[in-house]
Every structure is written in structure tokens, then in C-alpha cells.
Write an enzyme that holds these catalytic residues in place. Sequence first.
Site, PDB file in Angstrom:
ATOM      1  N   TYR A 145     -12.469 -19.448  -3.946  1.00  0.00           N
ATOM      2  CA  TYR A 145     -12.224 -19.856  -5.253  1.00  0.00           C
ATOM      3  C   TYR A 145     -10.832 -19.424  -5.669  1.00  0.00           C
ATOM      4  O   TYR A 145     -10.142 -19.505  -6.608  1.00  0.00           O
ATOM      5  CB  TYR A 145     -13.224 -19.456  -6.194  1.00  0.00           C
ATOM      6  N   LYS A 167     -22.908 -16.425   6.205  1.00  0.00           N
ATOM      7  CA  LYS A 167     -22.796 -17.305   7.595  1.00  0.00           C
ATOM      8  C   LYS A 167     -22.052 -16.729   8.485  1.00  0.00           C
ATOM      9  O   LYS A 167     -20.918 -17.074   9.027  1.00  0.00           O
ATOM     10  CB  LYS A 167     -22.260 -18.563   7.158  1.00  0.00           C
ATOM     11  N   ASP A 226     -28.063 -21.235   5.319  1.00  0.00           N
ATOM     12  CA  ASP A 226     -28.916 -22.489   5.877  1.00  0.00           C
ATOM     13  C   ASP A 226     -30.421 -21.905   5.813  1.00  0.00           C
ATOM     14  O   ASP A 226     -31.306 -22.877   4.941  1.00  0.00           O
ATOM     15  CB  ASP A 226     -28.336 -23.053   7.174  1.00  0.00           C
ATOM     16  N   ASP A 270     -22.805 -19.984  -5.843  1.00  0.00           N
ATOM     17  CA  ASP A 270     -22.685 -21.345  -6.579  1.00  0.00           C
ATOM     18  C   ASP A 270     -23.551 -22.525  -6.175  1.00  0.00           C
ATOM     19  O   ASP A 270     -24.318 -22.919  -7.039  1.00  0.00           O
ATOM     20  CB  ASP A 270     -21.027 -21.978  -6.307  1.00  0.00           C
ATOM     21  N   ASP A 288     -27.428 -23.643  -7.967  1.00  0.00           N
ATOM     22  CA  ASP A 288     -27.838 -25.022  -8.394  1.00  0.00           C
ATOM     23  C   ASP A 288     -29.376 -25.260  -7.841  1.00  0.00           C
ATOM     24  O   ASP A 288     -30.191 -25.865  -8.552  1.00  0.00           O
ATOM     25  CB  ASP A 288     -26.890 -26.035  -7.816  1.00  0.00           C
TER      26      ASP A 288
END
Length: 326
Positions: A115, A162, A195, A219, A223
Site C-alpha cells: 500500500y 506467503k 491460502d 485487507d 472481507d
Amino acid sequence: MPEAIKVLKAAGADLDFQEYDVNGDQYMRTGQPIPDAVWADLQKADAILFGAVGDPRVNDAAYLAGVLLRLRFELDLYVNLRPARLYDDRLSPLRREDRRKIDLLIVRENTEGLYVGMGGRFKKGTEEEVAIQEDLNTYLGVTRIIEYAFQAAKREVVMVDKSNAMTHAGALWQERWKAVAGKHPHVKTRHLYVDAASMQLVRDPTQFEVIVTGNLFGDILSDLTAELIGGMGIAPSGNVNPETRRGLFEPVHGTAPDIAGKAIVNPVGAILSASMMVRHLGQTEMAGAIESAVESALRAGECTRDLGGSLSTHEVGDAVAKRLRD
Ligand code: GGG
């Protein structure tokens, strides 16, 4: 926002409110995402209650960066708290009853990662174009967010990254994770690749207490967790700096321009963000009372249509406020 303020007043919050119009209209008029005078005031505020940023008329990343990212970065609000608690069983998409006792917290790093806007486009607009978006991870940034997660946890912290594919940033996260975890032997630890974490969150979210992760993964995962508890309309968040005590509180959702102005948007995400704000300001009892009032209204079916109810935005605010006054 008006419903959140209404509820705060009904809860007896002894706060001076100063309202500011920071929106697409004034950005298009002035070219300034946040006017200088407003910025000066926001820097002095004990806390900021924020709605959402996004306007279909403004196709310009500088607007989002100049409003929300500026607030997060320049006030160094490095902790993004995204709790997910299921207030009413019927709001869960999960079939199994034993998997619905959801009460978890995502601790998202809020000032680094993808970001920060580093990178660029080379040979832009040609078939040879190269676009680079850099993922910034610092020793300080990774250490302090992991440390915060341990402060927030009673039982277990799960670190999500990851690192098998993003080997450079991942190695730093792994090293700082092990170092900080070593200082908290009473808290259990677990590591998941993002994942696998997504899969586990859908399979059985009750297994999680605190998840700590980077900006992008936080982020996305938040959701997902919002959908597990009733959807984007209900999910609150806080952006805080535990050292300076600065804080900005906002619903997880964006501006939802397709339903704006119809008095059907769900104000619960904003109301619960206001409750996170008063908790941050030290009013724990008041925060609990607001959450109980929201829970009671939701269980009584006094909610907007996205949650299966028929009330307007204002009526939901009234339903929660009434419970606080009674
Ligand atoms: N309260 C969160 C927020 O404003 N996020 C920014 C965002 O997602 N903007 C895009 C949009 O509103 O559609």
C-alpha cells in the site's frame, strides 16, 4: 455516520464532536483530498470516526491515497484491528452450528506492504510495458505489529503470510515472528500460509482467536471474515497507534455508491466502529453497552434488508439508540 453519532449520544458519550466534509465533491472542486485546515484539526483530535472513501466520479488513486492512506500513514496508525464476532446465528452462512461461535480478531499491518505506493510503470502504454508494485516490509514494522497481536491475545496468535512464494519479505516475517513469539511463551502460536488460512476460515472460523498478517492479506481476509458474520455492512474496524494513542475508526465497507442516498445502507458497521472508538478512549463499559444494544436489535430482526430486515438506516440507528436509553 449520523447513526453512529446518534448511538454515541444515546450511550451518554461525553465527547465534543466536530464534523468535517471530506468527500469527492470537495476533492473535485479543490484538488485537495483533505483541506489543510481540516488536516490540522484531525492531527489534534483524540480520535477520528471515519465513514468511507470512494466516489465513482473520481477515477484517481490519489484521492484514496490522499484521504485514508494519508491518515493511516502520517498518523502512523500501524495497527488495523478488524474483529469478527457473530451477533446472531441466523446471519452466518455456515451450515454447522458448532462452527458459528465466531469471535476472532484480525490484526492487520496498516502502514507498509503493497500500500505504500512504491514502484512504477516503464514504457507505459506500450506492449513492452513493465509495472512494478513494491511490497515494503521493515524490521520495525513487522516486529511491532506481531508484538501488538501478542498483547491482544489470551490464547493463541496465528501468523499468516506467503513466505513459501514471497521469500524475501516472508523470511523477515518468519524471523520476527519467531523472535517475538519467543517472548510470549504463555500464548500458543501457529503459522499458516494465506491460502490455507482462507480455507480454514471458511471451514471452521471458531478455531481462531487472533490472526496477525500484512496489509494486503489483512485487507482480503477481513472481507472474508465480514461475510462470515453477516456481510460488509456489519464489520467494524479501528486504526490505532498504541504508543501515541491516536486512533481512526471506520466501518470496513467502502462507500457503496449503488445504494447511497436510499436510506437502506446498514449503519451497524459504523455503530460498532464507534463502540471500538469509545473502548479505545477508555470507556469500556459504554463500548460493551453499545455492542449489547446492537446484538439485541439484530436478534429482534430490527435491521436493514441486507440482514433480512426491513428497517431504514435511520430506524436501525433509532432501534439501537432506544435500547441504550431504556
Ligand atoms: N471504510 C473503508 C473505506 O473507506 N475503504 C476505502 C474503499 O474501499 N474505497 C472504495 C469504495 O468505496 O468503493
